[in-house]
Design an enzyme around this catalytic site. Sequence first.
Site, PDB file in Angstrom:
ATOM      1  CE  LYS A   1     -13.427  -2.385   0.584  1.00 13.98           C
ATOM      2  NZ  LYS A   1     -12.775  -2.402   1.939  1.00 13.98           N
TER       3      LYS A   1
ATOM      4  CE  LYS B   1      -6.954  -8.043  -1.696  1.00 12.81           C
ATOM      5  NZ  LYS B   1      -7.340  -7.269  -0.508  1.00 12.81           N
TER       6      LYS B   1
ATOM      7  CE  LYS C   1      -4.511  -1.783   1.675  1.00 12.13           C
ATOM      8  NZ  LYS C   1      -5.617  -1.787   2.032  1.00 12.13           N
TER       9      LYS C   1
HETATM   10  N1  AQP Z   1      -9.830 -10.754  -3.501  1.00  8.68           N
HETATM   11  C1  AQP Z   1      -9.971 -10.444  -2.175  1.00  8.68           C
HETATM   12  N2  AQP Z   1     -10.468 -12.372  -2.429  1.00  8.68           N
HETATM   13  C2  AQP Z   1     -11.242 -12.685  -0.743  1.00  8.68           C
HETATM   14  N3  AQP Z   1     -11.009 -11.771   0.824  1.00  8.68           N
HETATM   15  C3  AQP Z   1     -11.074 -10.733  -0.228  1.00  8.68           C
HETATM   16  N4  AQP Z   1     -11.021  -9.863   0.848  1.00  8.68           N
HETATM   17  C4  AQP Z   1     -10.895  -7.967   0.256  1.00  8.68           C
HETATM   18  N5  AQP Z   1     -10.087  -8.684  -0.879  1.00  8.68           N
HETATM   19  C5  AQP Z   1     -10.766 -10.276  -0.417  1.00  8.68           C
HETATM   20  C6  AQP Z   1     -11.699 -10.062   2.619  1.00  8.68           C
HETATM   21  O1  AQP Z   1     -12.091  -8.807   2.445  1.00  8.68           O
HETATM   22  C7  AQP Z   1     -12.655  -8.221   4.390  1.00  8.68           C
HETATM   23  C8  AQP Z   1     -12.488  -7.302   3.970  1.00  8.68           C
HETATM   24  O2  AQP Z   1     -11.300  -6.296   3.713  1.00  8.68           O
HETATM   25  P1  AQP Z   1     -10.884  -4.901   3.759  1.00  8.68           P
HETATM   26  O3  AQP Z   1     -12.413  -4.053   4.781  1.00  8.68           O
HETATM   27  O4  AQP Z   1      -9.936  -4.534   4.850  1.00  8.68           O
HETATM   28  O5  AQP Z   1     -10.579  -4.973   2.683  1.00  8.68           O
HETATM   29  P2  AQP Z   1      -9.593  -4.828   1.746  1.00  8.68           P
HETATM   30  O6  AQP Z   1      -8.781  -5.713   2.257  1.00  8.68           O
HETATM   31  O7  AQP Z   1      -9.201  -3.259   2.235  1.00  8.68           O
HETATM   32  O8  AQP Z   1      -9.942  -4.765   0.706  1.00  8.68           O
HETATM   33  P3  AQP Z   1      -9.665  -4.671  -0.612  1.00  8.68           P
HETATM   34  O9  AQP Z   1     -10.402  -4.862  -2.130  1.00  8.68           O
HETATM   35  O10 AQP Z   1      -8.634  -5.361  -1.555  1.00  8.68           O
HETATM   36  O11 AQP Z   1      -9.324  -2.997  -0.581  1.00  8.68           O
HETATM   37  P4  AQP Z   1      -7.811  -2.071  -0.967  1.00  8.68           P
HETATM   38  O12 AQP Z   1      -8.118  -2.032  -2.659  1.00  8.68           O
HETATM   39  O13 AQP Z   1      -8.054  -1.337   0.058  1.00  8.68           O
HETATM   40  O14 AQP Z   1      -6.752  -3.505  -1.019  1.00  8.68           O
HETATM   41  C9  AQP Z   1     -11.464  -9.205   4.845  1.00  8.68           C
HETATM   42  O15 AQP Z   1     -11.451 -10.287   5.599  1.00  8.68           O
HETATM   43  C10 AQP Z   1     -10.255  -9.784   3.968  1.00  8.68           C
HETATM   44  O16 AQP Z   1      -9.736 -10.448   3.721  1.00  8.68           O
END
Ligand code: AQP
Length: 359
Positions: free
Chosen positions: A223, A220, A116
């Site tokens: 978002k 992955k 990040k």
């Molecule tokens: N691609 C994924 N596959 C399976 N599980 C996933 N999680 C996130 N992406 C995947 C799971 O969703 C939960 C919430 O995660 P978060 O709110 O911390 O979101 P994040 O990981 O920040 O989601 P993003 O989409 O990956 O955001 P960015 O782009 O900001 O990094 C967790 O249980 C996570 O494991």
Amino acid sequence: MAEFQPRVFSGVQPTGNLHLGNYLGAVSRWVPLQDRMPTIFCVVDSHAITAGFPDPIELSEATREVTAAYMAAGIDPNKSIIFNQSQVREHMELAWIFNCVARMGWLNRMTQFKEKAGKNKENASVGLFAYPNLMAADILAYRGTHVPVGDDQKQHLELTRDIATKFNNDFGDRIKELGIGVPNPTPSPELPEQLYFPITEPMIAGPATRIMSLRDGTKKMSKSDPSDLSRINLTDDADTIAKKVRKAKTDPDALPSEVGGLEERPEADNLVGIFAALDGSSKEDVLKTFGGQQFSAFKPALAELAVTKLSPMTDEMRRLKEDKAQIDAVLKDGAEKASAIAEPVLKDVRKIIGFLDVR
Ligand code: AQP
């Protein structure tokens, strides 16, 4: 307490739209747990400011939207505690204490920070660096024993276990002296006989622990991916879902008949995994039906399944989102219930550490 009460804790950040990865990797897996043990599901808004402050109005709206998604997915506020993190101050207080338990070396190893922060490490917020300590505090403020998350959170959960282990060890004598410990359920030389914090179990299982981008099977689903075609959002309508599945990157070969045939084929593996997770089956089962078929046959079936499974939920989510008063009432009630658990835990922690209580 003779033993730790089993308790599930998990959460999602209110940053942008929830996507299929969040749903299949996390939220959908929470639903059946509600009938097995006490469950706490948090909208982790304090994590949402670590990569830059979002627009304040959008942050509040996203907090309601994630709450609506939880409820539309089947999280029942009568069975689970649903609240937003910033409403329970004990998370922040425990995070500060954990900042003083965790070692710099531990946090320096966190791959999510490296990903990040990227090349701009010097300019990343201290909050982004210390985020895993807050996550440990989120879980341990409730002495959470089980945490269902996607595979990307594995390293952060290991850190949570390390923090709990160090705290239990550093204050082992004091915990015993105060008589507020719990016998270690799995005696080991690394831990004292009496623990204050449980050594949390990660729950990372099933065909959807890491849903990958629809545009690149090695990345992955996320978002923050600039391409909206890379993910299925829980706010997408049926036509958009079908279009995204149709445009998903694939290779030219037919689907294999055995799971082993998906190795070295990340996009095929991802789509088969998504099908299995949506269908509640396994990759083996999917390949029994579709092995030998081309993507031109598989993709329409996947699109139809995705629309059938997601549409009732997304419709309900839209309806719930309109009723802000209902969402806010659920969050208020949840925050009160969450505080009632976390307050005595922090009282104990202050006592263990030796913070003088004069009030
Ligand atoms: N691609 C994924 N596959 C399976 N599980 C996933 N999680 C996130 N992406 C995947 C799971 O969703 C939960 C919430 O995660 P978060 O709110 O911390 O979101 P994040 O990981 O920040 O989601 P993003 O989409 O990956 O955001 P960015 O782009 O900001 O990094 C967790 O249980 C996570 O494991």
